[in-house]
Design an enzyme around this catalytic site. Sequence first.
Site, PDB file in Angstrom:
ATOM      1  N   HIS A   1      -5.207  -9.627   8.630  1.00  0.00           N
ATOM      2  CA  HIS A   1      -3.958  -8.869   8.482  1.00  0.00           C
ATOM      3  C   HIS A   1      -2.753  -9.712   8.908  1.00  0.00           C
ATOM      4  CE1 HIS A   1      -1.752  -4.847   8.933  1.00  0.00           C
ATOM      5  NE2 HIS A   1      -0.921  -5.713   9.495  1.00  0.00           N
TER       6      HIS A   1
ATOM      7  N   ASP B   1      -3.589  -8.248   3.421  1.00  0.00           N
ATOM      8  CA  ASP B   1      -4.912  -8.552   3.973  1.00  0.00           C
ATOM      9  C   ASP B   1      -5.496  -9.664   3.114  1.00  0.00           C
ATOM     10  OD1 ASP B   1      -4.624  -6.457   5.799  1.00  0.00           O
ATOM     11  OD2 ASP B   1      -5.566  -5.021   4.442  1.00  0.00           O
TER      12      ASP B   1
ATOM     13  N   ARG C   1       0.856  -1.196   0.000  1.00  0.00           N
ATOM     14  CA  ARG C   1       0.000   0.000   0.000  1.00  0.00           C
ATOM     15  C   ARG C   1       0.887   1.239   0.000  1.00  0.00           C
ATOM     16  NH1 ARG C   1      -3.542   0.106   5.160  1.00  0.00           N
ATOM     17  NH2 ARG C   1      -4.317  -1.781   4.139  1.00  0.00           N
TER      18      ARG C   1
ATOM     19  N   HIS D   1       1.785  -2.059   5.647  1.00  0.00           N
ATOM     20  CA  HIS D   1       1.577  -2.413   4.242  1.00  0.00           C
ATOM     21  C   HIS D   1       2.561  -1.678   3.329  1.00  0.00           C
ATOM     22  CE1 HIS D   1      -2.232  -4.775   4.194  1.00  0.00           C
ATOM     23  NE2 HIS D   1      -2.505  -4.122   5.312  1.00  0.00           N
TER      24      HIS D   1
ATOM     25  N   GLU E   1      -7.101  -7.688  13.751  1.00  0.00           N
ATOM     26  CA  GLU E   1      -7.683  -7.872  12.419  1.00  0.00           C
ATOM     27  C   GLU E   1      -7.415  -9.294  11.950  1.00  0.00           C
ATOM     28  OE1 GLU E   1      -5.848  -4.866   9.989  1.00  0.00           O
ATOM     29  OE2 GLU E   1      -6.949  -3.224  10.943  1.00  0.00           O
TER      30      GLU E   1
END
Length: 269
Positions: A243, A158, A106, A151, A240
């Site tokens: 994740h 994810d 990301r 990320h 999460e």
Amino acid sequence: MTRRSRAVRGVITVLAALLAVTAASTTARATAEPKAPQDFVALRTVDPTILQEMRYFTPHNFVGERVDGYRQPLCILTRPAAEALHRAQTRLLRQGYTLKVYDCYRPQRAVNHFVRWAEDLDDQAMKAEFYPNVDKTRLFDDGYIAEKSGHSRGSTMDLTIVKLPARPTRPYVPGEPQVPCYAPKGQRFPDNSVDMGTGFDCFDTLAHTLDPRIQGQQRANRLLLKTTLEGLGFVNLAEEWWHYTFKPEPYPDTYFDFPVSCKSLTKAH
């Protein structure tokens, strides 16, 4: 026109051309996009069988629009992370499952987009699905949004598990009625994933991987993902279920900002 006038005009023309070239090259340097290091790869070149549903390339995410930096629906990872994910996929395929990634590398510009969105308290367009029980003023304090993301270092993803044969997930229609991400699987947005108890990116404590309220098949599904990945060097973020980060990270302290695009990778990829 005299010979001297022609000479002066010629000099002026040459100088103007040189200035134009210089300005163009300066502009090109200023607008040149950063590139990924050579050990970043497109996941599909390492394992084309892993499904990819890149949510931030679409409007179906908590922001409600395509996120900055996502030029293509593409999973990019460091090669060690991609190869470890391939090993996990090999194990799951033998059991009748496949991995599906929602997000991989990301860029920092995407994280910045998240921060701007979180600071805009008037934008509640996707609240009913992604954070129905969380006041938007709490997103930073509760850890749902941060100014840096693992990320961006390239080894975090994810992901979820899909039972084979995989059925396609229907396209999201912007503006369609929203259902809370923790609603029963048959009610929330349809996803071909196995039932994990919540949808992806659900800002709720029910998304904590080992939340005791998640039992039965939902818990078993989470543990299948967890045990498979942890056995191959991945570490889960406890808040999460989707994740995971591959360790050791090749770039533990570097936050990259090249766009999610094939052009960001070297030609060898």
